[in-house]
Design an enzyme around this catalytic site. Sequence first.
Site, PDB file in Angstrom:
ATOM      1  CG  ASP A 155      53.743 -43.526  66.693  1.00  0.00           C
ATOM      2  OD1 ASP A 155      52.975 -42.587  66.437  1.00  0.00           O
ATOM      3  OD2 ASP A 155      54.014 -43.846  67.688  1.00  0.00           O
ATOM      4  CG  ASP A 330      55.656 -46.268  71.229  1.00  0.00           C
ATOM      5  OD1 ASP A 330      55.326 -45.504  70.087  1.00  0.00           O
ATOM      6  OD2 ASP A 330      55.898 -45.698  72.143  1.00  0.00           O
ATOM      7  CG  ASP A 334      51.424 -46.432  67.163  1.00  0.00           C
ATOM      8  OD1 ASP A 334      51.074 -45.862  66.315  1.00  0.00           O
ATOM      9  OD2 ASP A 334      52.481 -46.389  67.744  1.00  0.00           O
TER      10      ASP A 334
END
Length: 437
Positions: A155, A330, A334
């Site tokens: 990410d 995080d 996600d």
Amino acid sequence: ADESMISGESERVKKEHGDTVYAGTTWVEGNIEFRATVGVSGTYLSEIIRVVENAQSDQPEIQRLGDKISAIFVPTVVGIALLTFGINLWIADVGLQSALLRSIAVLVISCPCAMGLATPTAVMVGLGRAAKKGILVKGGSTLEEFTKVQKIVFDKTGTLTTGDFTIVEDHYDGIDCEKALGIIHALESKSSHPIAKAMMQYAQGHTAVEVSHVKEEKGRGVTGQSNTGENFFVGKSDREEWDIALYVNESAVAYFRIEDEIRSGAREAVQWFKNKGIEPVLLSGDRLEKCEKLASELGIQSVYAEKKPLEKIGIVRKWSKETKVAMVGDGINDAPALTQAQVGISLGNASKIAIDSAEIILTGNEQMKLLIDAFGLSVQTYKTIKQNLFWAFFYNVLAIPVAAIGLLSPMIAALSMAFSDVIVVGNSLRLKRKKIH
């Protein structure tokens, strides 16, 4: 609206009459009147949670190599013991007592204790060493899975970047730098917005200009007025190539470009995995141009930007069917993708749902370095398991014929069997101090 919790988009999203707003996001300016179109169970956030729960229950169990060997080994040994008894009694004609002792020796020497200890002892030591480093692993199977990944997905915001903004470039047009930064110092000191904090830090050391009637317009910027009647505004730039601008009497006089700070060790981690033959991928809800710029700086070739959570999970699910995938993230956005990867990895300061969805949590300060350590430790642990299984199996292959021909009594066989356990446990304990490359 601040939709970062849902989409990962770091910038505020403008909403107009008739637009959809999502439960779980934050309204940052003024008041809003909205009509609920679904119940609690039908919200976008609830759908994400549902996907996470379903994906977690769909994950297959890993079949351990030791279990497969034992399933074949145990009945085979019993057959060899019976065969040993028959051959010694009826063909070698050594007598009933000797034949019985030899078959018992075969059973004792081949007791698969070492095989049973091979995996759990190595996993126990590996997990313990990982925990000391600040790497929390949910189950030993994760260590084995991590060694087999061929694609690692990152990410952007909060993972490869810190989420803290910095000023990387400025331009002054019709105003000197000292005065511009003095105005910014005075205005931004009244705001708690992350970008305002970054601007404030950039203006440190410059004397603040006296301003009055300072007002923060959430989602836009900060306005104020000088003692001489000049109107100031610092906020979103009217030029695409710049992010923030300072306006004096509605004329832009200074421009600034901001960037999200790259997390310490991110470049090294990306390059390290590339050197291992593992493809790094950037998968984010943020804007394409920002993602491409970050990917270029880190050396990532594959970029997937502006993806919502359910799009992320579809992409990761597709990859997971083709190869072994690890996902590092995080945020709430996600979480679904973390469950679909063979190995989900979250940071210690991540959202609770991301931590719950991940198999590995990195809790220390140098989290990108810990990511490398987690992989290296997984490789060493899996290597130790294979060494243990090889020793246990090889030992039995050599010892069974010796016992079958009567060269080992059941007492000596029992001692030898215990010795193999000691070797397996000792090899696992070496992992505590072994250097991880």
